[in-house]
Design an enzyme around this catalytic site. Sequence first.
Site, PDB file in Angstrom:
ATOM      1  N   CYS A  52       0.645  -1.216   0.608  1.00 49.08           N
ATOM      2  CA  CYS A  52       0.342  -0.200   0.653  1.00 49.08           C
ATOM      3  C   CYS A  52       0.933   0.936   0.208  1.00 49.08           C
ATOM      4  O   CYS A  52       1.094   1.071   1.392  1.00 49.08           O
ATOM      5  CB  CYS A  52      -0.914  -0.028   1.336  1.00 49.08           C
ATOM      6  N   ASP A  59      -0.072  -5.479  -0.143  1.00 53.01           N
ATOM      7  CA  ASP A  59      -1.782  -6.441  -0.457  1.00 53.01           C
ATOM      8  C   ASP A  59      -1.917  -7.704  -0.985  1.00 53.01           C
ATOM      9  O   ASP A  59       0.007  -7.535  -1.644  1.00 53.01           O
ATOM     10  CB  ASP A  59      -1.650  -5.011  -1.110  1.00 53.01           C
TER      11      ASP A  59
END
Length: 154
Positions: A52, A59
């Site tokens: 992120c 992620d």
Amino acid sequence: MTKTDVSGLSQLGAKVDLPQSPDEAVLERVPSGHAGTDFVVRFTAPEFTSLCPMTGQPDFAHIVIDYVPDGWLVESKSLKLFLHSFRNHGAFHEDCTIDIAKRLGSLLSPKWLRIGAYWYPRGGIPIDVFWQTGKPPEGVWLPDQGVLIYRGRG
């Protein structure tokens, strides 16, 4: 059977350090041994990881790439290294997905390309990203990507 010309490849069969970013990653291609025949090539990356850009937290996504070659195939080791280069790269889900699609499209100039990126939720909301170049050539067998939508507690 046609032998694939691998003389221009720099990574296949060699020890290669992992690229530190997608910009550093070298994507390579080989000529298709079946030019003039429409067929679908599928790559699945079930454990894709990026960061992120706001929090630096990881992620995760399940990415499926389908394409119909027009003379070129992506060399799989270079694709694996390219996808792995996102592990330390901060970008939003949409940016990662579209960057992958654009790099492959630029490298291969395929007859057709699509990418489905099924992102696992962090904060409760999955963000799935889908993109394709247009309609696939008529007559190619194109299976469903086979990734179930996120059901949460459902």
